[in-house]
Design a protein around this motif. Structure first.
Motif, PDB file in Angstrom:
ATOM      1  N   LEU A 251     -58.082  68.048  74.863  1.00 10.96           N
ATOM      2  CA  LEU A 251     -57.161  68.442  75.945  1.00 10.96           C
ATOM      3  C   LEU A 251     -56.135  67.342  76.215  1.00 10.96           C
ATOM      4  CD1 LEU A 251     -59.674  70.110  78.434  1.00 10.96           C
ATOM      5  CD2 LEU A 251     -57.964  71.257  77.013  1.00 10.96           C
ATOM      6  N   ASN A 252     -56.565  66.087  76.154  1.00  8.83           N
ATOM      7  CA  ASN A 252     -55.631  64.980  76.343  1.00  8.83           C
ATOM      8  C   ASN A 252     -54.588  64.938  75.228  1.00  8.83           C
ATOM      9  OD1 ASN A 252     -56.932  64.136  78.645  1.00  8.83           O
ATOM     10  ND2 ASN A 252     -58.158  62.570  77.625  1.00  8.83           N
ATOM     11  N   ALA A 253     -55.017  65.243  74.012  1.00 12.82           N
ATOM     12  CA  ALA A 253     -54.091  65.221  72.875  1.00 12.82           C
ATOM     13  C   ALA A 253     -52.996  66.267  73.022  1.00 12.82           C
ATOM     14  CB  ALA A 253     -54.860  65.458  71.573  1.00 12.82           C
ATOM     15  N   GLU A 254     -53.301  67.345  73.728  1.00 16.24           N
ATOM     16  CA  GLU A 254     -52.325  68.415  73.906  1.00 16.24           C
ATOM     17  C   GLU A 254     -51.475  68.242  75.163  1.00 16.24           C
ATOM     18  OE1 GLU A 254     -54.811  71.839  73.884  1.00 16.24           O
ATOM     19  OE2 GLU A 254     -55.018  71.884  71.681  1.00 16.24           O
TER      20      GLU A 254
ATOM     21  N   CYS B 118     -57.657  51.760  76.129  1.00 15.48           N
ATOM     22  CA  CYS B 118     -57.495  53.152  76.573  1.00 15.48           C
ATOM     23  C   CYS B 118     -58.762  53.673  77.233  1.00 15.48           C
ATOM     24  CB  CYS B 118     -57.114  54.033  75.391  1.00 15.48           C
ATOM     25  SG  CYS B 118     -55.544  53.571  74.629  1.00 15.48           S
ATOM     26  N   ASN B 119     -58.798  53.577  78.541  1.00 12.39           N
ATOM     27  CA  ASN B 119     -59.895  54.158  79.315  1.00 12.39           C
ATOM     28  C   ASN B 119     -59.320  55.200  80.270  1.00 12.39           C
ATOM     29  OD1 ASN B 119     -58.616  52.355  80.980  1.00 12.39           O
ATOM     30  ND2 ASN B 119     -60.464  51.435  81.805  1.00 12.39           N
ATOM     31  N   ASN B 120     -59.893  55.334  81.458  1.00 10.83           N
ATOM     32  CA  ASN B 120     -59.423  56.353  82.402  1.00 10.83           C
ATOM     33  C   ASN B 120     -57.982  56.170  82.861  1.00 10.83           C
ATOM     34  OD1 ASN B 120     -61.368  58.365  82.835  1.00 10.83           O
ATOM     35  ND2 ASN B 120     -62.654  56.946  83.965  1.00 10.83           N
ATOM     36  N   THR B 121     -57.436  54.964  82.691  1.00 10.01           N
ATOM     37  CA  THR B 121     -56.041  54.742  83.087  1.00 10.01           C
ATOM     38  C   THR B 121     -55.083  55.600  82.271  1.00 10.01           C
ATOM     39  OG1 THR B 121     -56.002  52.835  81.581  1.00 10.01           O
ATOM     40  CG2 THR B 121     -56.406  52.386  83.912  1.00 10.01           C
ATOM     41  N   MET B 122     -55.553  56.172  81.162  1.00  8.95           N
ATOM     42  CA  MET B 122     -54.715  57.060  80.340  1.00  8.95           C
ATOM     43  C   MET B 122     -54.145  58.216  81.144  1.00  8.95           C
ATOM     44  SD  MET B 122     -56.473  57.582  76.627  1.00  8.95           S
ATOM     45  CE  MET B 122     -55.357  58.937  76.287  1.00  8.95           C
ATOM     46  N   TYR B 123     -54.908  58.681  82.150  1.00  7.31           N
ATOM     47  CA  TYR B 123     -54.488  59.877  82.871  1.00  7.31           C
ATOM     48  C   TYR B 123     -53.202  59.663  83.665  1.00  7.31           C
ATOM     49  CZ  TYR B 123     -58.883  61.968  81.517  1.00  7.31           C
ATOM     50  OH  TYR B 123     -59.924  62.477  80.770  1.00  7.31           O
ATOM     51  N   LYS B 124     -52.819  58.408  83.860  1.00  7.78           N
ATOM     52  CA  LYS B 124     -51.594  58.133  84.613  1.00  7.78           C
ATOM     53  C   LYS B 124     -50.331  58.215  83.756  1.00  7.78           C
ATOM     54  CE  LYS B 124     -53.839  55.503  88.240  1.00  7.78           C
ATOM     55  NZ  LYS B 124     -53.889  54.277  89.059  1.00  7.78           N
ATOM     56  N   ILE B 125     -50.488  58.393  82.441  1.00  4.61           N
ATOM     57  CA  ILE B 125     -49.300  58.498  81.583  1.00  4.61           C
ATOM     58  C   ILE B 125     -48.877  59.953  81.384  1.00  4.61           C
ATOM     59  CG2 ILE B 125     -49.952  56.388  80.371  1.00  4.61           C
ATOM     60  CD1 ILE B 125     -50.689  58.130  77.952  1.00  4.61           C
ATOM     61  N   TYR B 126     -49.684  60.906  81.849  1.00  4.36           N
ATOM     62  CA  TYR B 126     -49.358  62.310  81.642  1.00  4.36           C
ATOM     63  C   TYR B 126     -48.448  62.836  82.746  1.00  4.36           C
ATOM     64  CZ  TYR B 126     -53.188  61.995  78.322  1.00  4.36           C
ATOM     65  OH  TYR B 126     -54.006  61.617  77.296  1.00  4.36           O
ATOM     66  N   CYS B 127     -47.652  63.841  82.395  1.00  2.00           N
ATOM     67  CA  CYS B 127     -46.697  64.404  83.355  1.00  2.00           C
ATOM     68  C   CYS B 127     -47.408  65.125  84.495  1.00  2.00           C
ATOM     69  CB  CYS B 127     -45.754  65.386  82.641  1.00  2.00           C
ATOM     70  SG  CYS B 127     -44.810  64.644  81.296  1.00  2.00           S
ATOM     71  N   LEU B 128     -48.426  65.919  84.155  1.00  4.17           N
ATOM     72  CA  LEU B 128     -49.152  66.689  85.156  1.00  4.17           C
ATOM     73  C   LEU B 128     -50.647  66.503  84.972  1.00  4.17           C
ATOM     74  CD1 LEU B 128     -47.152  70.055  84.924  1.00  4.17           C
ATOM     75  CD2 LEU B 128     -46.998  68.371  86.771  1.00  4.17           C
ATOM     76  N   SER B 129     -51.363  66.559  86.071  1.00  2.00           N
ATOM     77  CA  SER B 129     -52.826  66.506  85.977  1.00  2.00           C
ATOM     78  C   SER B 129     -53.334  67.923  85.726  1.00  2.00           C
ATOM     79  CB  SER B 129     -53.431  65.951  87.267  1.00  2.00           C
ATOM     80  OG  SER B 129     -53.036  66.741  88.375  1.00  2.00           O
ATOM     81  N   SER B 130     -54.115  68.078  84.673  1.00  2.00           N
ATOM     82  CA  SER B 130     -54.620  69.392  84.280  1.00  2.00           C
ATOM     83  C   SER B 130     -55.900  69.724  85.031  1.00  2.00           C
ATOM     84  CB  SER B 130     -54.863  69.411  82.763  1.00  2.00           C
ATOM     85  OG  SER B 130     -55.600  70.541  82.395  1.00  2.00           O
ATOM     86  N   ARG B 131     -55.966  70.949  85.558  1.00  2.00           N
ATOM     87  CA  ARG B 131     -57.176  71.378  86.267  1.00  2.00           C
ATOM     88  C   ARG B 131     -58.367  71.452  85.304  1.00  2.00           C
ATOM     89  NH1 ARG B 131     -56.978  76.436  90.293  1.00  2.00           N
ATOM     90  NH2 ARG B 131     -55.725  74.877  91.386  1.00  2.00           N
ATOM     91  N   SER B 132     -58.119  71.927  84.083  1.00  2.00           N
ATOM     92  CA  SER B 132     -59.214  72.041  83.108  1.00  2.00           C
ATOM     93  C   SER B 132     -59.765  70.665  82.742  1.00  2.00           C
ATOM     94  CB  SER B 132     -58.727  72.766  81.849  1.00  2.00           C
ATOM     95  OG  SER B 132     -57.613  72.101  81.288  1.00  2.00           O
ATOM     96  N   VAL B 133     -58.867  69.669  82.623  1.00  2.00           N
ATOM     97  CA  VAL B 133     -59.312  68.304  82.330  1.00  2.00           C
ATOM     98  C   VAL B 133     -60.154  67.768  83.487  1.00  2.00           C
ATOM     99  CG1 VAL B 133     -58.539  65.913  82.038  1.00  2.00           C
ATOM    100  CG2 VAL B 133     -57.438  67.734  80.748  1.00  2.00           C
ATOM    101  N   THR B 134     -59.719  68.048  84.721  1.00  8.49           N
ATOM    102  CA  THR B 134     -60.464  67.591  85.898  1.00  8.49           C
ATOM    103  C   THR B 134     -61.848  68.207  85.948  1.00  8.49           C
ATOM    104  OG1 THR B 134     -58.386  67.339  87.142  1.00  8.49           O
ATOM    105  CG2 THR B 134     -60.422  67.441  88.413  1.00  8.49           C
ATOM    106  N   VAL B 135     -61.926  69.515  85.701  1.00 13.46           N
ATOM    107  CA  VAL B 135     -63.207  70.225  85.759  1.00 13.46           C
ATOM    108  C   VAL B 135     -64.151  69.704  84.675  1.00 13.46           C
ATOM    109  CG1 VAL B 135     -64.339  72.458  85.422  1.00 13.46           C
ATOM    110  CG2 VAL B 135     -62.263  72.307  86.810  1.00 13.46           C
ATOM    111  N   ILE B 136     -63.643  69.588  83.450  1.00 11.59           N
ATOM    112  CA  ILE B 136     -64.475  69.121  82.346  1.00 11.59           C
ATOM    113  C   ILE B 136     -64.875  67.661  82.556  1.00 11.59           C
ATOM    114  CG2 ILE B 136     -64.509  68.638  79.861  1.00 11.59           C
ATOM    115  CD1 ILE B 136     -62.690  71.121  79.566  1.00 11.59           C
TER     116      ILE B 136
END
Length: 306
Positions: free
Chosen positions: A160-163, A176-194
């Motif tokens: 999901l992160n790759a996409e 590359c740990n959890n700080t990766m999530y700050k480089i994405y444009c939007l936070s994905s609900r599916s990523v959050t749930v998983i």
């Protein structure tokens, strides 16, 4: 998956005055990495080479130390390269691989600690049935579960992160740990749930099982004789130390990913170093010094004074 994935590079901006202290950083971290490799390998070799240590408890300890080796190798070689490089960058595909390996090994750690807690419970509280319960098949099954369930969870997150679409190419960290999530444009609900499912399955439930199991062991040992209490403390205390240590590091990792960006850079770097420094060094010394049988074989390997 985007064909430009391999061409995308992320800048690792979590280093502090690297141009000034690059060689100091390099030699300290290189020494630590060598110490991690040598100490973990030594304990694993002792367990593998002595038949009296071919028991479930020591098999799980060897698996845990192999995890430490993998955990460190996921991060340290890239760190050492970055210390000597003019630019600290990583390809996005390599970043995803580091993310996947780092959290897969971390999840395996908690499952192995839970398996060790169960082994200690059976050994101390049901000694007459120990051989019938902790068979080779059961031990093998527990190891397979510990090494396959976390990668299955984390692989979904990694895909999901790759996409996901990247809006920032600057990562406020040194790997590359959890700080990766700050480089994405939007936070994905599916990523959050998983991510929450993975956290519950790989961290919270194994930790609760481990704590509950040791609590039951201590309650039973408290009601027993002094010799029984001594045996329980001798075998359980090192595992509890490792559990507390690793749980603190997971907490650090969560804090680093969630705290505001205005935290001082040096404080963020120090917190990040806690994750990769203490645990891989802590485990072999705890098991080498606190586990009587391992310590006995370790002393025999050391040169004796004449």
């Amino acid at each position: 998956m985007d064909n430009s994935l391999n061409l995308t590079h992320i800048t690792l901006s979590g280093y502090v005055e690297i141009s000034k202290y690059r060689y100091l950083y390099f030699f300290i971290m290189f020494a630590v990495y060598v110490l991690i490799i040598c100490s973990n390998s030594a304990i694993v070799y002792i367990i593998c080479s002595h038949r009296d240590l071919h028991k479930p408890m020591y098999v799980f300890i060897a698996a845990l130390l192999l995890n430490c080796f993998t955990y460190s190798t996921t991060v340290y070689p890239k760190l050492l390269i970055d210390f000597l490089s003019e630019e600290q960058t990583i390809s996005y595909s390599a970043c995803l691989l580091q993310f996947f390996t780092f959290y897969s090994v971390g999840g395996s750690e908690f499952l192995l600690l839970a398996a060790m807690a169960y082994d200690r419970y059976v050994s101390i509280c049901k000694p007459l049935r120990y051989a019938a319960i902790m068979t080779k098949k059961i031990v093998t099954a527990l190891l397979i579960l510990a090494w396959t369930v976390p990668p299955l969870h984390i692989s979904v997150l990694t895909i999901l992160n790759a996409e996901a679409k990247i809006c920032k190419y600057d990562l406020n960290g040194i790997f590359c740990n959890n700080t990766m999530y700050k480089i994405y444009c939007l936070s994905s609900r599916s990523v959050t749930v998983i991510g929450v499912v993975a956290l519950v399955d790989l961290v919270i439930l194994p930790m609760l099982f481990t704590v509950f199991t040791y609590a039951k062991i201590f309650i039973i040992s408290y009601q027993s004789c002094k010799e029984f209490r001594r045996k329980a403390a001798e075998t359980c205390f090192p595992h509890l130390l490792v559990l507390v240590s690793f749980s603190c590091l997971v907490l650090y990792d969560v804090i680093i990913a969630r705290v505001d960006s205005d935290i001082p850079k040096i404080a963020r770097l120090i917190m990040t170093l806690q994750i990769i420094l203490y645990h891989p060094l802590f485990n072999p010394f705890i098991y080498g010094l606190k586990m009587k049988e391992i310590s006995k074989h370790l002393k025999r390997c050391l040169p004796r004074k004449k």
